[in-house]
Design an enzyme around this catalytic site. Structure first.
Site, mmCIF file in Angstrom:
data_model
loop_
_atom_site.group_PDB
_atom_site.id
_atom_site.type_symbol
_atom_site.label_atom_id
_atom_site.label_comp_id
_atom_site.label_asym_id
_atom_site.label_seq_id
_atom_site.Cartn_x
_atom_site.Cartn_y
_atom_site.Cartn_z
ATOM 1 N N LEU A 127 0.839 -1.206 0.000
ATOM 2 C CA LEU A 127 0.000 0.000 0.000
ATOM 3 C C LEU A 127 0.871 1.252 0.000
ATOM 4 C CD1 LEU A 127 -2.614 1.662 0.556
ATOM 5 C CD2 LEU A 127 -2.222 1.251 2.991
ATOM 6 N N ASP A 128 1.705 1.348 1.017
ATOM 7 C CA ASP A 128 2.496 2.567 1.255
ATOM 8 C C ASP A 128 3.807 2.104 1.870
ATOM 9 O OD1 ASP A 128 3.601 4.906 2.128
ATOM 10 O OD2 ASP A 128 2.025 5.390 3.559
ATOM 11 N N PRO A 129 4.763 1.681 1.077
ATOM 12 C CA PRO A 129 4.922 1.953 -0.366
ATOM 13 C C PRO A 129 4.255 0.910 -1.242
ATOM 14 C CG PRO A 129 6.864 0.843 0.453
ATOM 15 C CD PRO A 129 5.955 0.998 1.630
ATOM 16 N N ASP A 132 0.566 3.845 -3.354
ATOM 17 C CA ASP A 132 0.863 5.284 -3.395
ATOM 18 C C ASP A 132 1.706 5.643 -4.616
ATOM 19 O OD1 ASP A 132 3.080 3.921 -2.413
ATOM 20 O OD2 ASP A 132 3.606 5.421 -0.904
ATOM 21 N N ARG A 245 4.792 14.557 1.985
ATOM 22 C CA ARG A 245 4.055 13.320 2.254
ATOM 23 C C ARG A 245 3.718 13.294 3.737
ATOM 24 N NH1 ARG A 245 4.579 8.440 -0.985
ATOM 25 N NH2 ARG A 245 4.885 7.416 1.011
#
Lengths: 441, 441
Positions: A127-129, A132, A245
């Site tokens: 997801l994150d990373p 994104d 961010r």
């Protein structure tokens, strides 16, 4: 038949395993799920004919070697520090590797060897990373291809509790590793605003939030992540004037969390002598000047400018002024706070988590300034198919399938910042309900 | 003839060398002063017949070995991390060692071997640590021997500018290593107050000061040092109810220094990109939110609760709002701040430094509560015989003499917390004008 080896059948692996087993019927996969607890691997594979649950401890080098050798692709869901060890064996045995973790220097150093071996070391695929990168790069590349010039890029992500399960004054529950939440933000946040560098020390981080609105979900606040500057080169936007961010929380969370920061309660660098004897109130008092009446008054006198009724209510709700004892031995302040919060912020049966991600872009095109907002909201289905498990596991699964199908032909160390990866990834995620909503002004 | 080897002829060695050369005539010493710059060793020994200035780089192991071998006692004024290497050779060659640094774990581990070799590894023989131990232990042992019970021990030390040379609004100039002043207090201060543990995080340290009065010198303020708790075992006062060690500054310094802490300017963990292009004002703006008018207004809006006219005047006086450029490449915030301050806080010709130390005791004796205050004020004579050089160098010299005279017969790893050392040490220091004034209430 293609053989996939999944190392680690933890919480985040459930949606990944289900996805791969589902596509196994048509794609003819064998999915080996390896864990140090066999029951955990068996439980997640549910006697599916394409699944092969096994017991594997990666410190058993011979067995690990043999398992990697009989596979076509390895997925490592192990803690990030273990990835380089696995990656080296993948290079040696010419097997693809997929992880959801950031590219470490050790991983980066394997790029050339991986290219020579003709395999991909695919990282940052969660997801994150992960999502994104893919979703931001799609828009950034679109703007560039139209001849536009990106001036502002802000991106916020939060692992939160869904509104229907939000029943506490903090608007927060632990839906992921609590320790990361306690230590979040320690260090210095670095970003760029209107072409100027900006630094926020930890002590000010939770007071310098930005209000973020997500349609249908109301108001959130974002605090800056440690490193925003490096994303200029990662995303190929060296000329951007603003880049930030951040992490999302429900409105009001940060000003209350700031109290813990100011007191020193998130410090993980020392243990408190005789911590097992401390009540919650005595724990708080460790950080208060000794003058004054009762604990509440002392706290109010000490942090007057950082407190209000709403925050005091949040602290009271946590039982911070209670005489209950956690009986924790050798606890750091951070661990004491974490344990106290774990009891209060735990998920109840039926509670649903939620992932919120929002990218904000500003760009110049044909002499005009445009703004674009792209938001993702994913809610969990249940306690196993959480939003976190889905948004981490599904992209890992999809990218794995794309590699095995030959639709991703890249070799070496990669992340989903390139078209060849992010286009088919985002397209399939949409079909699975992980879809960004765009709003242009 | 006894042969002394002094390693390192830096700033703090001048009073030490002079003292040893002075007593050489009657005691028949040969004092070898070794430095990486021969001129520095020569300058400090002034062709004294008892002196032997030499060029020595301790990375030249053979020569260092030979020099230690021909000596009876080695004094290391080198940076503390080099002491264990020297200590190991002293044990091997059975030579005494004296340093002014804290006992490291590596040093501690040599205790048994040193005892077997029949030599002393004498540490913490300067001011702080050094004179602080000796003077505190004398009083603590006195109280104990009378049957008293120590309840409170607080001790503050400051390396300051003498009032006659104090001509800036901060009441402070760099009289010692500037870097230590910039980084002072980072971490968490731990102490005991009325039997209760207390922790102060860095972000609150400079707001939680105590007012300290020194007769004839006016008001100072003390902020807590990182580690006060360990002194309970060091001083054998495990039952003390309050123990705090702190650093002294002139009144008003700490609330102004707190501004740098709140802004993040003392951070030494990262370098500022293009720091060479920044003016002082632009450096400040790195840490300010972007909204608002001119720099001063932005600062006032941001840190309103931490600012007042007096502090703003102090900041202005430093040139923090100026457009002058320091042109520092790859500077951390801490280094940028240090360089800015070094220019403003440098000693002028004729400026005199000052050491202030104050111990505060409270004890029960025959059912009564007594308080005792013991204060030391030492001023520098000139730019070479600074208060710092005298208070660090003289105790090192005196202890060296006491060892060579056989008046200190202890072996192994030692500090001046024992009677055999502190009694003759304090007695000779008094004769040299380094005398504590006691005040009993």
């Amino acid at each position: 038949m293609k053989k996939i080896l999944i190392l680690g059948a933890g919480r985040s692996a459930s949606s990944l395993i289900e996805y791969l087993l589902k596509v196994s019927a048509t794609n003819n996969y064998e999915v080996t799920v390896a864990d140090t607890i066999l029951a955990s691997a068996e439980q997640k594979t549910k006697k599916n004919p394409h699944a092969r649950p096994i017991l594997l401890d990666i410190t058993d080098e011979a067995k690990t070697h043999a398992e990697i050798d009989r596979s076509d692709l390895v997925i490592s869901m192990l803690p990030a520090f273990m990835h380089p060890t696995i990656a080296k064996q993948c290079v040696l045995l010419k097997k693809h590797l997929v992880t959801a973790s950031y590219v470490s220097q050790e991983m980066k150093d394997l790029d050339e060897e991986a290219k020579k071996a003709g395999i991909i070391l695919m990282n940052e695929s969660g997801l994150d990373p992960g999502i994104d990168h893919a979703s931001a790069m799609k828009i950034i590349d679109d703007i560039k291809s139209q001849g536009g010039k990106l001036t502002v890029f802000k991106s916020y992500t939060g692992g939160l509790i869904a509104p229907e399960s939000d029943d506490n004054p903090w608007g927060y529950k632990f839906t992921w590793a609590p320790r990361n939440v306690i230590l979040a933000g320690q260090g210095t946040a670095k970003y760029l605003e209107n072409g100027k560098l900006a630094f926020i020390p930890y002590t000010k981080l939770f007071t310098r939030t930005e209000k973020i609105q997500v349609e249908g979900l109301g108001d959130f606040e974002g605090y800056a992540n440690r490193d925003s500057l490096s994303y200029r080169s990662v995303y190929g936007i060296e000329d951007v004037q603003t880049i930030l961010r951040g992490t999302l929380r429900k409105e009001g969370y940060c000003e209350a969390w700031n109290v813990f920061v100011q007191l020193g309660m998130t410090d993980d660098s020392y243990t408190i002598p005789n911590s097992e004897k401390l009540s919650n109130r005595e724990f708080l008092e460790l950080f208060l000047p000794s003058e004054g009446e009762d604990t509440q008054t002392r706290l109010l006198d000490y942090l007057a400018h950082d407190l209000n009724d709403e925050i005091m209510y949040k602290l009271e709700w946590l039982g911070l002024f209670n005489d209950t004892k956690l009986q924790l031995k050798n606890a750091t302040p951070a661990l004491f706070l974490q344990t106290l919060l774990e009891d209060k912020w735990k998920l109840k049966e039926g509670d649903i988590d939620m992932i919120v991600m929002q990218h904000q872009f500003e760009y110049e095109l044909k002499g005009e300034t445009h703004t674009l907002q792209s938001s993702l909201v994913v809610k969990g289905d249940d306690a196993i198919h959480t939003a976190m498990a889905k948004t981490v596991g599904l992209p890992v699964g999809i990218i794995t399938k794309l590699i095995l199908e030959g639709k991703i032909k890249l070799t070496g160390v990669q992340t989903p910042t390139v078209k060849e990866i992010y286009l088919p990834l985002l397209s399939e995620l949409e079909g699975l309900g992980i879809r960004f909503e765009e709003k242009e002004n």
